[in-house]
Enzyme design. Structure first.
Site, PDB file in Angstrom:
ATOM      1  N   GLN A  30       1.460  -6.060  -3.325  1.00  9.67           N
ATOM      2  CA  GLN A  30       2.358  -6.145  -2.419  1.00  9.67           C
ATOM      3  C   GLN A  30       3.832  -5.633  -1.429  1.00  9.67           C
ATOM      4  OE1 GLN A  30       1.503  -9.771  -2.779  1.00  9.67           O
ATOM      5  NE2 GLN A  30      -0.751  -8.850  -2.537  1.00  9.67           N
ATOM      6  N   ASP A  88       0.884  -1.062   0.071  1.00 10.05           N
ATOM      7  CA  ASP A  88      -0.087   0.409   0.053  1.00 10.05           C
ATOM      8  C   ASP A  88       0.638   1.387  -0.314  1.00 10.05           C
ATOM      9  OD1 ASP A  88      -2.137  -1.458   0.713  1.00 10.05           O
ATOM     10  OD2 ASP A  88      -1.830  -2.165   2.534  1.00 10.05           O
ATOM     11  N   GLU A  89       2.078   1.188  -0.208  1.00  9.66           N
ATOM     12  CA  GLU A  89       3.024   2.089  -1.042  1.00  9.66           C
ATOM     13  C   GLU A  89       2.924   3.798  -1.654  1.00  9.66           C
ATOM     14  OE1 GLU A  89       5.384  -1.502   0.647  1.00  9.66           O
ATOM     15  OE2 GLU A  89       4.017  -1.001  -1.311  1.00  9.66           O
ATOM     16  N   LYS A 109       2.520   1.913  -5.098  1.00  9.13           N
ATOM     17  CA  LYS A 109       3.299   1.909  -6.456  1.00  9.13           C
ATOM     18  C   LYS A 109       2.553   1.804  -7.410  1.00  9.13           C
ATOM     19  CE  LYS A 109       3.743  -2.801  -4.544  1.00  9.13           C
ATOM     20  NZ  LYS A 109       2.234  -2.149  -3.490  1.00  9.13           N
ATOM     21  N   HIS A 139      -4.189  -1.102  -6.901  1.00 12.17           N
ATOM     22  CA  HIS A 139      -3.669   0.124  -7.497  1.00 12.17           C
ATOM     23  C   HIS A 139      -4.547   1.387  -7.391  1.00 12.17           C
ATOM     24  CE1 HIS A 139       0.267  -2.651  -8.766  1.00 12.17           C
ATOM     25  NE2 HIS A 139       0.487  -2.230  -7.276  1.00 12.17           N
TER      26      HIS A 139
END
Length: 422
Positions: A222, A13-14, A16, A41
């Site tokens: 992930q 959940d950064e 990406k 995403h």
């Protein structure tokens, strides 16, 4: 550099998808190398928001978008997603799926849900989408692959063999209803005709693209700390999100990778169970959740939030060979006067370490050692490059660079595609 891996450097959940979407503008091919539709995403382009679960993020930019052999595919989700994208004017003809990727079957989802329910307080916190059971069957050599749907005889035989075992588990162990062979076979034979145009030799396609000097982007689902082998086991996913997973998941040699871009939030989040040493205590937890919109793309679950953890991030740099970082959601921290950063862990014996513990018992009991940095308490909306950030925000980014000895290449200051400072 033609081959770039974009990898999550935390617990997923950064952001990406946004970074991949940005880099895809200058890429020719975008590849998803592991994971399944349990990782969403979110991409915002102008006034349009796209939430993608199975398809590589490059599809929004009209790039060749490849799903590699390391992925697991839910045909219902995948085909539905393509239909939705096509209805919104996106060209989906450039999507290619590896015939060696494994299918998520209905019994995988049923077993995932029943298993988590049965574990109760000991549950792992999966998305209950059948990902783990699908990878388990793959490892047990009982899996059904994408290419199997092209041969009705093989498909039916594999479904029949699988159901002989799975129905016993579902009915006798989990006490839920099993599946009918005829119904499943008919449903997946129907998927076959729709899947056929998208199936290809993805390893060969990527190899040829690299030989022709094209820019190829590899994205994982992930994040590093959810890696099956190197994450915070057992609270992990069932595949390898780390950068080396791009090689095995796509079928290319590790020497073909030129660059590894790690993506990390300016703080940290985690969905599901498991320890989170830098977890924020008190009301600030909810403030970060609300300001950052920390709700899962796929499940809608609230993400647990923590202050930036440099011990875990340093570990991610090591196991991925990260060459540069993208630091996202810096704008979320604009509302805080002080910003704690975890720089070391205090272990049970009283010692302190800047390195991620090798044993889970140490990690589960680790306490954060903080260094408190000043906040900037003003909006970042007007910044068009890093030099225009408030002094405290620049200092925060530079502190991360010094501690990790890795340059921060991109800084995210908002949700839109354009809200990234180079």
């Amino acid at each position: 550099m033609p081959a770039t891996v974009v990898v999550g450097a935390q617990w997923g959940d950064e952001g990406k998808g946004k970074i991949v979407d940005l880099l895809a503008q200058d890429s020719d091919v975008v590849c998803r190398y592991q994971g399944g539709p349990n990782a969403g995403h979110t991409i915002i382009v102008g006034d349009q928001t796209y939430k993608i679960r199975q398809t590589p993020s490059g599809i929004i930019s009209g790039k060749v978008s490849i799903i590699g052999a390391g992925c697991v595919v839910d045909p219902e989700v995948f085909l539905g997603e393509l239909d939705d994208l096509a209805a919104r004017g996106i060209d989906v003809s450039k999507v290619v799926v590896s015939g060696n990727a494994h299918l998520i079957m209905p019994w995988h989802i049923a077993i995932d849900q029943a298993s988590e329910h049965r574990l109760g307080k000991l549950q792992i916190g999966t998305t209950r989408r059948g990902i783990g059971p699908a990878y388990a069957d793959k490892a047990s050599r009982l899996g059904i692959r994408v290419q199997d749907v092209l041969d009705p005889k093989i498909l039916r035989q594999k479904i029949e063999v699988a159901l002989e075992e799975k129905n016993v588990w579902l009915e006798r162990v989990y006490e839920v209803e099993g599946f009918d062979l005829e119904e499943i076979a008919h449903r997946y034979e129907g998927y076959a005709q729709k899947l056929r145009p998208y199936i290809g030799d993805t390893s060969l396609l990527v190899d040829l693209a690299l030989r022709e000097g094209k820019d190829v982007l590899f994205e994982g689902a992930q994040g590093t700390l959810l890696d099956l082998d190197h994450g915070t086991y057992p609270f992990v996913t069932s595949s390898n999100p780390i950068a080396s997973g791009a090689s095995t998941g796509m079928g290319i040699g590790p020497t073909r990778i030129d660059r590894v871009l790690g993506v990390a939030k300016a703080y940290v989040t985690r969905v599901g169970e498991g320890p989170l040493p830098s977890e924020i205590q008190g009301d600030d937890q909810q403030r970060v959740q609300e300001l950052g919109g920390e709700f899962g793309t796929v499940t809608g679950r609230i993400r647990r939030c923590g202050w930036l953890d440099l011990v875990a991030l340093r570990y991610a740099v090591r196991v991925n060979g990260i060459t540069s970082l993208a630091l996202t959601k810096l704008d979320v921290l604009s509302n805080f006067a002080e910003l704690p950063v975890c720089v070391r862990y205090k272990l049970r014996d009283g010692s302190e370490t800047p390195h991620f513990p090798a044993h889970q018992s140490d990690f589960h009991h680790a306490e954060p050692v903080w260094e408190v940095l000043p906040g900037w308490e003003c909006t970042l909306d007007d910044a068009t490059n890093r030099s225009e950030l408030p002094d405290a925000a620049k200092a925060y980014v530079e502190f991360v660079e010094r501690e990790l000895e890795v340059p921060v290449e991109l800084v995210g200051v908002g949700a839109a595609r354009t809200s990234v400072l180079v």
